[in-house]
Design an enzyme around this catalytic site. Structure first.
Site, short mmCIF file in Angstrom:
data_model
loop_
_atom_site.label_atom_id
_atom_site.label_comp_id
_atom_site.label_asym_id
_atom_site.label_seq_id
_atom_site.Cartn_x
_atom_site.Cartn_y
_atom_site.Cartn_z
N HIS A 132 0.87 -1.20 0.00
CA HIS A 132 0.00 0.00 0.00
C HIS A 132 0.90 1.24 0.00
O HIS A 132 1.71 1.41 -0.89
CB HIS A 132 -0.94 -0.09 1.20
CG HIS A 132 -2.07 0.90 1.23
ND1 HIS A 132 -2.39 1.75 0.21
CD2 HIS A 132 -2.98 1.16 2.23
CE1 HIS A 132 -3.44 2.49 0.56
NE2 HIS A 132 -3.81 2.17 1.77
N HIS A 146 -2.35 -2.13 -9.75
CA HIS A 146 -3.35 -1.51 -8.88
C HIS A 146 -4.61 -2.35 -8.92
O HIS A 146 -4.96 -2.90 -9.97
CB HIS A 146 -3.68 -0.09 -9.39
CG HIS A 146 -4.31 0.76 -8.34
ND1 HIS A 146 -5.65 0.73 -8.08
CD2 HIS A 146 -3.77 1.63 -7.46
CE1 HIS A 146 -5.93 1.57 -7.10
NE2 HIS A 146 -4.81 2.13 -6.69
N ASP A 179 2.77 5.45 -6.51
CA ASP A 179 4.02 5.32 -5.75
C ASP A 179 5.26 5.18 -6.64
O ASP A 179 6.37 5.19 -6.13
CB ASP A 179 3.93 4.09 -4.84
CG ASP A 179 2.92 4.33 -3.72
OD1 ASP A 179 1.95 3.56 -3.63
OD2 ASP A 179 3.08 5.32 -2.99
C1 SDX Z 1 -1.42 2.21 -3.32
O1 SDX Z 1 -6.13 0.84 -3.41
C2 SDX Z 1 -5.65 2.01 -3.60
O2 SDX Z 1 -6.29 2.90 -4.12
C3 SDX Z 1 -4.21 2.20 -3.13
C4 SDX Z 1 -3.57 3.52 -3.49
C5 SDX Z 1 -4.20 4.69 -2.75
O3 SDX Z 1 -4.05 5.81 -3.23
O4 SDX Z 1 -4.71 4.46 -1.63
O5 SDX Z 1 -3.67 3.72 -4.88
C6 SDX Z 1 -2.08 3.53 -3.09
O6 SDX Z 1 -1.40 1.40 -2.43
C7 SDX Z 1 -0.86 1.93 -4.69
C8 SDX Z 1 -0.29 0.48 -4.81
C9 SDX Z 1 1.14 0.49 -4.23
N1 SDX Z 1 1.66 -0.88 -4.17
C10 SDX Z 1 2.62 -1.32 -5.01
O7 SDX Z 1 3.08 -0.65 -5.93
C11 SDX Z 1 3.12 -2.72 -4.72
C12 SDX Z 1 3.24 -3.52 -6.02
N2 SDX Z 1 1.88 -3.74 -6.54
C13 SDX Z 1 1.24 -4.95 -6.19
O8 SDX Z 1 1.66 -5.72 -5.15
C14 SDX Z 1 -0.22 -5.06 -6.62
O9 SDX Z 1 -0.31 -4.61 -7.91
C15 SDX Z 1 -1.24 -4.37 -5.77
C16 SDX Z 1 -1.09 -4.72 -4.32
C17 SDX Z 1 -1.15 -2.91 -5.92
C18 SDX Z 1 -2.62 -4.82 -6.25
O10 SDX Z 1 -2.74 -6.15 -5.94
P1 SDX Z 1 -3.95 -7.03 -6.48
O11 SDX Z 1 -5.01 -6.20 -7.09
O12 SDX Z 1 -4.33 -7.96 -5.38
O13 SDX Z 1 -3.30 -7.80 -7.70
P2 SDX Z 1 -2.71 -9.24 -7.56
O14 SDX Z 1 -1.67 -9.24 -6.49
O15 SDX Z 1 -3.82 -10.20 -7.51
O16 SDX Z 1 -1.94 -9.37 -8.97
C19 SDX Z 1 -2.63 -9.80 -10.13
C20 SDX Z 1 -1.54 -10.39 -11.02
C21 SDX Z 1 -0.70 -11.47 -10.32
O17 SDX Z 1 -0.15 -12.30 -11.32
P3 SDX Z 1 -0.87 -13.75 -11.61
O18 SDX Z 1 -1.12 -14.41 -10.26
O19 SDX Z 1 -2.15 -13.39 -12.34
O20 SDX Z 1 0.10 -14.50 -12.47
O21 SDX Z 1 -0.60 -9.37 -11.37
C22 SDX Z 1 0.67 -9.67 -10.80
C23 SDX Z 1 0.44 -10.71 -9.73
O22 SDX Z 1 1.60 -11.51 -9.55
N3 SDX Z 1 1.17 -8.43 -10.24
C24 SDX Z 1 2.43 -8.03 -10.31
C25 SDX Z 1 2.45 -6.78 -9.69
N4 SDX Z 1 1.21 -6.46 -9.26
C26 SDX Z 1 0.42 -7.49 -9.60
N5 SDX Z 1 3.52 -8.63 -10.84
C27 SDX Z 1 4.66 -7.91 -10.73
N6 SDX Z 1 4.77 -6.72 -10.16
C28 SDX Z 1 3.69 -6.11 -9.62
N7 SDX Z 1 3.78 -4.91 -9.05
#
Ligand code: SDX
Length: 430
Positions: free
Chosen positions: A269, A308, A364
């Site tokens: 997050h 996201h 971020d």
């Molecule tokens: C914020 O919700 C909000 O609005 C949050 C926010 C706000 O203003 O409050 O926008 C702020 O928290 C932004 C997000 C910051 N976090 C990151 O940058 C961390 C990296 N991102 C991820 O961990 C992920 O994308 C999330 C946590 C942001 C979202 O997670 P989800 O929606 O649960 O997605 P998921 O983990 O189910 O991923 C779906 C697929 C997976 O692959 P498969 O299982 O389908 O093979 O996408 C892949 C994941 O492995 N994936 C990534 C990835 N994010 C998702 N692969 C590599 N790098 C990534 N960053």
């Protein structure tokens, strides 16, 4: 003939049909309880871990269209607010639902300015932290501690009390952040300067040394205000959900805000901005990007700052932050990490792994690069997220509290544990 705005569900276990009403594009999960196999059956529940497709509330604060990369606060596009408004004006908009007129804005800013000081005992409380305590741990604890200084905050149904706690929380977050930073640096605390802007005062409390008056560079002061606008609210994100859930038990807004800040601290997050800088440093140079991307695709880590839950297109905030970076670099000098970050973005957005999963830069990805250029330590980045997000948390908390029929948040579960069994005395266990 079923009416238009309903869903007809056929339960193949019983061959019975059920009509479920559709309102505002959603069904009430409670209506599923009608679907039973026997009279004494509990009925159906919906199972949605992490709430990927579950609305927890009806809200009027923020709208995100994830497919089109649109973000609006009370109907106003984020692009217009970032270029024409100020953080305190956006905070007012989020909490009260309309843009303030001149008198309302002046009153709002004055009330917040008059509440920037912290009780002197807070400094003693902070002295208890280890010298290298992470500022988010200090911030979460200190915000919770404010609950003990303001017991009147428990009067959550009193609008005047909520207004006073709102002033205090928005005003004191920068002071807490600055004190945590100065504690870690072993520097004397700098008291708030009521003659400065919201962001100018934060920079003064952080960076002022033995100079009569700290004057922030106006370009940096304005850039930080834009960044605060971009971080103010984001509908039902993880920390807003925490704020609403804790607030639903009628806990006071200080402990609810502490809980929301704790949720924000996580690297998935708000902790991601700090993790992005660490990731870019580990990549080191453009020549290592292809290997890093390959490792991510093989599941050896995540591309922090990418992806996201809602945005399946470019996060509009990331675009504005990247453009703001150029203005900051004119003053601070270019942070070379931005060129590395843009190369990571370029390569990732050409790669099917990211395109197929609709993974784009989020808020971020670039923010930490600007913060670092402005002189903030990476450990302060999530604190710089929590400060502006406080107004969003308060807006969500207030909307939850005043919602018709508000009740304590208490999800159900699908139980898959043991069937009933009898206790086995210690001596008779295997
Ligand atoms: C914020 O919700 C909000 O609005 C949050 C926010 C706000 O203003 O409050 O926008 C702020 O928290 C932004 C997000 C910051 N976090 C990151 O940058 C961390 C990296 N991102 C991820 O961990 C992920 O994308 C999330 C946590 C942001 C979202 O997670 P989800 O929606 O649960 O997605 P998921 O983990 O189910 O991923 C779906 C697929 C997976 O692959 P498969 O299982 O389908 O093979 O996408 C892949 C994941 O492995 N994936 C990534 C990835 N994010 C998702 N692969 C590599 N790098 C990534 N960053």
């Amino acid at each position: 003939m079923p009416s238009q705005d309903t869903l007809t569900i056929r339960d193949n276990r019983t061959d019975k049909d059920y009509e479920i009403e559709i309102v505002d594009g959603a069904i009430r999960a409670l209506d599923l309880r009608k679907v039973k196999v026997a009279e004494d059956d509990f009925g159906l529940m919906s199972y949605d871990p992490a709430f990927t497709n579950t609305a927890s509330c009806r809200s009027e604060i923020t709208m995100i269209d994830g497919e089109r990369g649109i973000l609006r606060h009370r109907g106003y596009p984020i692009e217009q607010l970032a270029t024409q408004s100020s953080y305190l004006e956006v905070a007012y908009l989020l909490i009260y639902g309309h843009l303030p007129n001149e008198k309302q804005l002046a009153e709002w800013e004055e009330n917040i300015t008059l509440h920037t000081m912290l009780h002197e005992n807070t400094k003693k409380f902070m002295e208890g932290f280890h010298h290298d305590a992470h500022p988010m741990g200090v911030l979460v604890s200190t915000v919770a501690a404010l609950s003990t200084f303001y017991p009147d905050a428990k009067d959550i149904h009193n609008e005047e009390s909520r207004k006073l706690q709102t002033y205090r929380l928005i005003a004191k977050m920068p002071t807490i952040a600055a004190y945590a930073y100065r504690h870690r640096r072993g520097l004397p605390y700098v008291y708030p300067d009521n003659g400065l802007s919201y962001t100018g005062n934060l920079m003064s409390m952080l960076f002022k040394m033995q100079r009569d008056k700290f004057v922030a560079n106006p370009v940096l002061e304005k850039a930080l205000d834009i960044l605060f606008i971009l971080h103010a609210d984001h509908e039902q994100n993880c920390s807003a959900n925490a704020m609403r859930s804790i607030g639903s038990s009628h806990a006071d807004p200080y402990v609810a805000t502490a809980g929301a800040a704790a949720a924000l601290y996580g690297p998935l997050h708000g902790g991601a901005n700090e993790a992005v800088l660490k990731m870019l440093r580990e990549i080191g140079s453009k020549k290592n990007v292809p290997k890093f991307i390959k490792d991510v695709k093989e599941g050896k880590g995540r591309l922090m700052g990418f992806g996201h839950r809602v945005y399946k297109n470019y996060d509009p905030r990331a675009k504005i932050i990247r453009d703001t970076a150029e203005q900051v670099f004119e003053v601070t000098g270019r942070n070379p990490l931005i060129d590395l970050a843009m190369e990571v973005e370029r390569i990732a957005l050409e790669d099917d792994y990211f395109v197929k999963r609709k993974l784009y830069p989020n808020v971020d990805f670039y923010s930490g690069i600007i913060y670092e250029a402005m002189g903030f330590h990476s450990r302060a980045f999530t604190v710089l997220f929590a400060i502006p997000r406080t107004s969003g948390w308060i807006a969500q908390w207030q909307e939850m509290l005043t919602e018709e029929g508000q009740r304590i948040a208490r999800p159900r579960q699908v139980y898959l544990g043991s069937e009933p069994r009898n206790y086995v005395p210690l001596g008779k266990r295997g």
